[in-house]
Design an enzyme around this catalytic site. Sequence first.
Site, mmCIF file in Angstrom:
data_model
loop_
_atom_site.group_PDB
_atom_site.id
_atom_site.type_symbol
_atom_site.label_atom_id
_atom_site.label_comp_id
_atom_site.label_asym_id
_atom_site.label_seq_id
_atom_site.Cartn_x
_atom_site.Cartn_y
_atom_site.Cartn_z
ATOM 1 N N ARG A 18 14.244 79.453 80.808
ATOM 2 C CA ARG A 18 13.692 78.664 79.687
ATOM 3 C C ARG A 18 12.605 77.698 80.163
ATOM 4 O O ARG A 18 11.714 77.334 79.393
ATOM 5 C CB ARG A 18 14.810 77.945 78.921
ATOM 6 C CG ARG A 18 15.705 77.073 79.786
ATOM 7 C CD ARG A 18 16.959 76.637 79.018
ATOM 8 N NE ARG A 18 17.949 76.098 79.949
ATOM 9 C CZ ARG A 18 18.562 74.935 79.787
ATOM 10 N NH1 ARG A 18 18.302 74.180 78.749
ATOM 11 N NH2 ARG A 18 19.445 74.525 80.660
ATOM 12 N N SER A 45 17.199 71.647 74.630
ATOM 13 C CA SER A 45 17.817 72.850 75.200
ATOM 14 C C SER A 45 16.800 73.953 75.449
ATOM 15 O O SER A 45 16.845 74.641 76.467
ATOM 16 C CB SER A 45 18.888 73.399 74.260
ATOM 17 O OG SER A 45 20.036 72.602 74.294
ATOM 18 N N GLU A 66 16.612 77.730 60.554
ATOM 19 C CA GLU A 66 15.911 78.766 61.314
ATOM 20 C C GLU A 66 15.105 79.700 60.420
ATOM 21 O O GLU A 66 14.032 80.170 60.801
ATOM 22 C CB GLU A 66 16.927 79.578 62.136
ATOM 23 C CG GLU A 66 17.651 78.776 63.209
ATOM 24 C CD GLU A 66 18.787 77.912 62.665
ATOM 25 O OE1 GLU A 66 19.180 78.086 61.487
ATOM 26 O OE2 GLU A 66 19.293 77.048 63.408
ATOM 27 N N PHE A 91 20.925 82.289 66.696
ATOM 28 C CA PHE A 91 20.438 81.730 65.423
ATOM 29 C C PHE A 91 19.057 82.294 65.092
ATOM 30 O O PHE A 91 18.708 82.477 63.931
ATOM 31 C CB PHE A 91 20.390 80.202 65.494
ATOM 32 C CG PHE A 91 21.637 79.595 66.065
ATOM 33 C CD1 PHE A 91 22.877 80.110 65.732
ATOM 34 C CD2 PHE A 91 21.579 78.527 66.947
ATOM 35 C CE1 PHE A 91 24.038 79.573 66.267
ATOM 36 C CE2 PHE A 91 22.733 77.977 67.484
ATOM 37 C CZ PHE A 91 23.971 78.500 67.149
ATOM 38 N N HIS A 117 19.134 80.964 75.472
ATOM 39 C CA HIS A 117 20.576 81.106 75.637
ATOM 40 C C HIS A 117 21.030 82.542 75.344
ATOM 41 O O HIS A 117 21.970 82.780 74.591
ATOM 42 C CB HIS A 117 21.318 80.097 74.755
ATOM 43 C CG HIS A 117 21.163 78.677 75.253
ATOM 44 N ND1 HIS A 117 19.951 78.158 75.638
ATOM 45 C CD2 HIS A 117 22.060 77.694 75.435
ATOM 46 C CE1 HIS A 117 20.117 76.904 76.035
ATOM 47 N NE2 HIS A 117 21.390 76.599 75.923
ATOM 48 N N ASP A 125 30.064 77.230 75.695
ATOM 49 C CA ASP A 125 29.886 77.170 74.235
ATOM 50 C C ASP A 125 30.574 78.332 73.530
ATOM 51 O O ASP A 125 30.881 78.257 72.336
ATOM 52 C CB ASP A 125 28.393 77.168 73.864
ATOM 53 C CG ASP A 125 27.793 75.768 73.889
ATOM 54 O OD1 ASP A 125 28.580 74.800 73.964
ATOM 55 O OD2 ASP A 125 26.560 75.653 73.851
ATOM 56 N N ARG A 175 20.052 80.225 79.696
ATOM 57 C CA ARG A 175 20.373 78.802 79.823
ATOM 58 C C ARG A 175 20.521 78.382 81.285
ATOM 59 O O ARG A 175 20.085 77.310 81.684
ATOM 60 C CB ARG A 175 21.690 78.518 79.097
ATOM 61 C CG ARG A 175 22.205 77.098 79.275
ATOM 62 C CD ARG A 175 23.513 76.900 78.502
ATOM 63 N NE ARG A 175 23.951 75.520 78.558
ATOM 64 C CZ ARG A 175 24.739 75.032 79.519
ATOM 65 N NH1 ARG A 175 25.154 75.814 80.505
ATOM 66 N NH2 ARG A 175 25.106 73.755 79.501
#
Lengths: 323, 276
Positions: A18, A45, A66, A91, A117, A125, A175
């Site tokens: 990322r 994030s 989104e 998402f 992610h 998570d 991530r």
Amino acid sequence: MATAHKDVLSKLDGKATRFGYSDALLMLGRDDPRVFVLDADLAKSTTTERFKNEFPERFIDCGIAEQDMVGIAAGLSLMGKVPFTSTYGTFMVDRALDQIRVTVAYAELNVKIMGAHGGISVGPDGATHQALEDLGVMRMLPHMTVINPCDVNEARKATLAVAAMQGPTFIRLGRESVPIITDDTTPFAIGKGITFEDGDDVTIAATGYMVYEALLAHEELAKQGIHARVLDIHTIKPIDRELLLKAARETGAVVTAEEHQVMGGFGSAVAEVLVQECPVPMEFVGIHDRFGESGTPDELLTAFGCRHTDIEAAVNRVLRRKK
Amino acid sequence: MEHDYSIAELKHLATEIRKDTLRSITAAGSGHPGGSLSAADIMTALYFQVANLKTPTDPDRDRIFWSKGHIAPLLYTLLAYKGFFPREELITLRKFGSRLQGHPKKDSPPGVETSTGSLGQGLSVAVGCAYAARYDHSPVRVWCLNGDGELQEGQIWEALMAGAHFKLDNLCTIIDNNGLQIDGKVADVMDLGDLAAKVRAFGWHVIEIDGHDMQQCVNALEEAKTVKGQPTAIIAHTIKGKGVSFMEDQAGWHGKAPSQDELAQALRELDGEEGE
């Protein structure tokens, strides 16, 4: 991520892909006034916060919405901007799929979609936040280019490359910090896989983080006298047919490796190519039709069959079937 | 005001557009007459009087997004009357190989700003477009057409939030409030309640009009251009199937093509209304 197992490449530095995304966004922000970055309340994030800090007037936080974010990006693109939408892959792809399909892909809009992610290595998570279907879903959409970088440098190059092309694109990011296995001299072109290791006994075609695991497998297999070819297939669509077919012809057996559902995912994409023109025995390393769960990235990669040991076992199976 | 038609001329134009819309749907054998007829007056006012839309490629043209994409037949007829493509092509609606897809496809024909058809998505696109226009200090105004039934989609309310949050006063959405959807009355299927109060509470300037009063249509669209600091929503109270007695206020004419006989009657009624 830390590697709990024997690790011939352990001296490598690591960084999450990322950050390669935001490295590129900062470069693009300076060079290309058309570039806008959108996020849905996850700027820290996804690392787009770095762009926000430097180019606040070209950063749009859409809030936790989104679908609206995809529409706003579409509107920006219709006015000649180059928007990058950023949020977690689940998402992004799943919640906003109809928006990506109808508003972006069908209209062939120049919207750059980023799903952070990705994969089981998201960790604690749990299943809701671990994108395991993103690559498969995105590759089914006409006009969509789909890229899954293996490390932070490749993520940077991929981001720059999608900005330079016209049309909708999807990039998957991770991530966790992952070993840096490419550098500035490693070539990158959309749709062109990279041969990381040569070998004639078997091909390991890997994508994303699994390229690293494939390199580990290569070392272990070499000790058994098995010479595995390792391909980094960062572009899942359009896939590098030429490189895959050449590898299948020359090695006669293929193992695919992905941190993603095998069903409909990268392995399926490779199989679709090979079965038509050069059918060879194949094995698929990846996640087999199940949701993720909470745990450390290390625990989960092992529990869900995404380790070099899984690749090695698959190589041994496929070699038994090789003519 | 971008053009100078009289109200009578606009009304005549709207009638002709209704007639050709119904002809194309009849030729297609399927399509959506009800909502096409309810939105015909205000969209005629927009395309022929208020919007800056001389050519479909002018970078400074106003952008008009048809979030309720199923009334594509009306969109195509308006674009043909604008001269963006030949009117003779209207009878190819929904036919294999035609540019006139069942639901709008970007640039097909010229003047279709983007693809729509899955409801609830167009207003977000309009928000993004208006955001970019303002960023560029461009004169472009952005218009959107929503249906009332379409407002049941959650994304609409995300876009309403965003439009107000970004204070996009170059944005106006038209809500074709015809009160019907496929399964019946909007109020019975999933009631929108006090729509004006809701949209106002979301931070939009709300104008309520009789969507079949051409003067009110023009006035409302012009008023939207003058609003500062917030986007505008015009709630056009309309009648689904307006102008054709057997279609008016009938949910059954949402997505059904008239027969040749029904078309003939519809055209007679529209001409008769014109003569009154």
